[in-house]
Structure formats: C-alpha cells, structure tokens
Write a protein that holds these residues in place. Sequence first.
Motif, PDB file in Angstrom:
ATOM      1  N   ASN A  64     -13.370   6.308 -25.992  1.00 29.08           N
ATOM      2  CA  ASN A  64     -14.608   5.745 -25.455  1.00 29.08           C
ATOM      3  C   ASN A  64     -14.516   4.260 -25.144  1.00 29.08           C
ATOM      4  OD1 ASN A  64     -17.155   7.620 -25.420  1.00 29.08           O
ATOM      5  ND2 ASN A  64     -15.950   8.270 -27.179  1.00 29.08           N
ATOM      6  N   PHE A  65     -13.792   3.507 -25.952  1.00 28.50           N
ATOM      7  CA  PHE A  65     -13.877   2.059 -25.843  1.00 28.50           C
ATOM      8  C   PHE A  65     -12.606   1.376 -25.325  1.00 28.50           C
ATOM      9  CE2 PHE A  65     -16.832   3.352 -29.249  1.00 28.50           C
ATOM     10  CZ  PHE A  65     -18.017   2.963 -28.638  1.00 28.50           C
TER      11      PHE A  65
ATOM     12  N   ASP B  58     -11.958   9.820 -30.528  1.00 29.12           N
ATOM     13  CA  ASP B  58     -12.998   9.380 -29.607  1.00 29.12           C
ATOM     14  C   ASP B  58     -13.284   7.883 -29.644  1.00 29.12           C
ATOM     15  OD1 ASP B  58     -14.243   9.678 -32.099  1.00 29.12           O
ATOM     16  OD2 ASP B  58     -16.153  10.291 -31.239  1.00 29.12           O
TER      17      ASP B  58
ATOM     18  N   SER C  17     -18.282   7.862 -31.936  1.00 27.31           N
ATOM     19  CA  SER C  17     -19.291   7.425 -30.968  1.00 27.31           C
ATOM     20  C   SER C  17     -20.705   7.680 -31.474  1.00 27.31           C
ATOM     21  CB  SER C  17     -19.073   8.140 -29.633  1.00 27.31           C
ATOM     22  OG  SER C  17     -17.816   7.799 -29.102  1.00 27.31           O
TER      23      SER C  17
ATOM     24  N   ASN D  52     -23.442   4.751 -32.199  1.00 25.55           N
ATOM     25  CA  ASN D  52     -24.781   4.734 -31.609  1.00 25.55           C
ATOM     26  C   ASN D  52     -25.865   4.705 -32.674  1.00 25.55           C
ATOM     27  OD1 ASN D  52     -24.510   4.637 -28.718  1.00 25.55           O
ATOM     28  ND2 ASN D  52     -23.532   6.630 -28.848  1.00 25.55           N
TER      29      ASN D  52
ATOM     30  N   ALA E  55     -11.121  13.814 -25.503  1.00 25.85           N
ATOM     31  CA  ALA E  55     -11.591  13.057 -26.667  1.00 25.85           C
ATOM     32  C   ALA E  55     -12.039  14.023 -27.747  1.00 25.85           C
ATOM     33  CB  ALA E  55     -12.742  12.137 -26.269  1.00 25.85           C
TER      34      ALA E  55
ATOM     35  N   SER F 103     -17.919  12.287 -35.203  1.00 27.31           N
ATOM     36  CA  SER F 103     -17.664  11.488 -34.007  1.00 27.31           C
ATOM     37  C   SER F 103     -17.907  10.009 -34.257  1.00 27.31           C
ATOM     38  CB  SER F 103     -18.566  11.960 -32.866  1.00 27.31           C
ATOM     39  OG  SER F 103     -18.586  11.032 -31.806  1.00 27.31           O
TER      40      SER F 103
END
Length: 298
Positions: free
Chosen positions: A105-106, A101, A222, A226, A128, A220
Amino acid sequence: MQARWDDIRCFLAVARDESLSRAGRRLRLDAATVGRRVARLEHDMGVVLFTKSPQGYALTGEGQRFMTHVARAEAAMGEAMDDLAGRGGALSGQIRLGAPDGAANFLLPQVCAGIVEENPDLEVQIVALPRVFNLSKREADMAIGVSPPSAGRLLVSKLADYRLHLAASEVYLGRHGPVNGLHDLKGHRMIGYIPDMIFDAELDYLGELGIERVALASNSVSVQFNWIRQGGGLGVVHDFALPAAPGVRKVLTREFSLTRSFYLIRHEDDRRVERLSRFAALLSEGVRREVTRLERLT
C-alpha cells in the motif's frame, strides 16, 4: 505421450490459483476451457494431477512432481525469449509480485509505477496478502517478505531496513489525553494484529510491549492504519506510512522503536531469467530509495 504447451499453461495456472475460474482470469480463458485442457493433459499423461475439494484444486503427488519440471521449462522459455529479444532493452510481459499489505500500500505503488513508466510494455501485478507466498507453486514471480525463509530452493536478498513506532491521531490524543510513558498504554485503546493470525514472528509488535489485549484487531496493516488515522486508538505504524496521514504522529519515540527488514524472495530456477533479474534490481533500488525518502519526512 505428447503434452501440448497450452494444456501445460492451464495446468500451471490451476496449480498456482487452485481454482479453474481464477486460472481462467489469469489466462483470459473461460473456466470450462481451462478444465477441458487440464483433463486432456491428464488423459494424455495417464495420471491424475489434481484432487478437487470444496477448498479448490490441490496437486496430487504426481502433480507436484510434474509442477517441478514444467516450472523449470517455463523459466527456460522465458530466458530464451529474453535472449532472442535482446538483453538491455525495455522490459515487457507480465510480472506478479507478492507482498505484505504494508509494503503493497505505501511503497510498491509508486515504485512499480515508476518502473512501468520507463518500460511501457511491462505489466506489474501486486498481490497484497498478509501471509507468506508459496513461490514453489508459482503464486507470484517473486515476493517481498519480512523475514528470510529458511527452507526451499529460493534466492533471498535484503531490500531495506525500515522503522516502526507507536502512533496515534491528534484527534484520539485530544480526547484521551497524552501518553507520557509505556506505563500509560494500559489505559489506552490498542490497535494491532489478530493474535492467532500473525503469520510471522517479526510482526508481533505489541508482544514486545507485553500488551495482551487488543481492542481493535485486524490481519491487515492497512485496516490498522486507518483505525489509527480515524482516532480509534494507539498502534504500531511503519514510519514510511506516516506521510500518508498528516494527522497522525509518533509517540514515546525514545521508549519504543523497532527496526525490521524487507527481503526480496525469488525461486532459484529464475536465477538466469534476465527479465526477472532486471526487474528485481529496479525494484530493490526503488524500494530502498522510497523507504529512505518517506522516513525522512517523519
């Protein structure tokens, strides 16, 4: 015995998704239709291809052998269609790409959007998941991994090196004070992977620092990112992700830095499938370019 190709397509989808409903969504059919076609195929062949359990549909030994042959046939059909359509034209059809992921994501959104912009009839699906993809079961057409697989009939090529550093938000550092050395980490809240869910040794970032307790943990990247962005604590971050979080900065860059690599993994049977090879080349070029661009911003 004569198997219908529509039935074989349903077999392939169930083998890959291990579920009638997920296979139906993949094929845009209702689950009952998928189930009937698989049952018809089993009847026509006189063998049981799946066993059903609470976890879903699993291939029997006969099903695994059949999967090997029909996956090759599927790849050959794709190659034939590419050849008849004329090589060198725009890419079309659907390609499913598996990825951890962090990359999903990026990096991949902008890279794949650029490829589709140039090939309007192409559909790209990014799956993902924080785990290793099983290409033998055709969970995806190709996958990105953080280490090269050591077994299986696979084509593996290095995509790019990327860097990681410890990072924290300005908010967190303002509340909890600066980090002047690695010895200070014991006094800070750490963010990282759930230890028993690290699916590849290359991801055991905090283990290299000797950190055993992770206050905020997730499988994860992500979620970890965060948490860091929201001021939850310190963690290891991909440099290419940092431009997405202006309030997060690297710390202890001289004391701790990691370099890892992404690998593109394909099934060996797809070597001669022109459409997949062309997409793989565009993807590889795009990922290398994007990693370089984003890391220059940090």
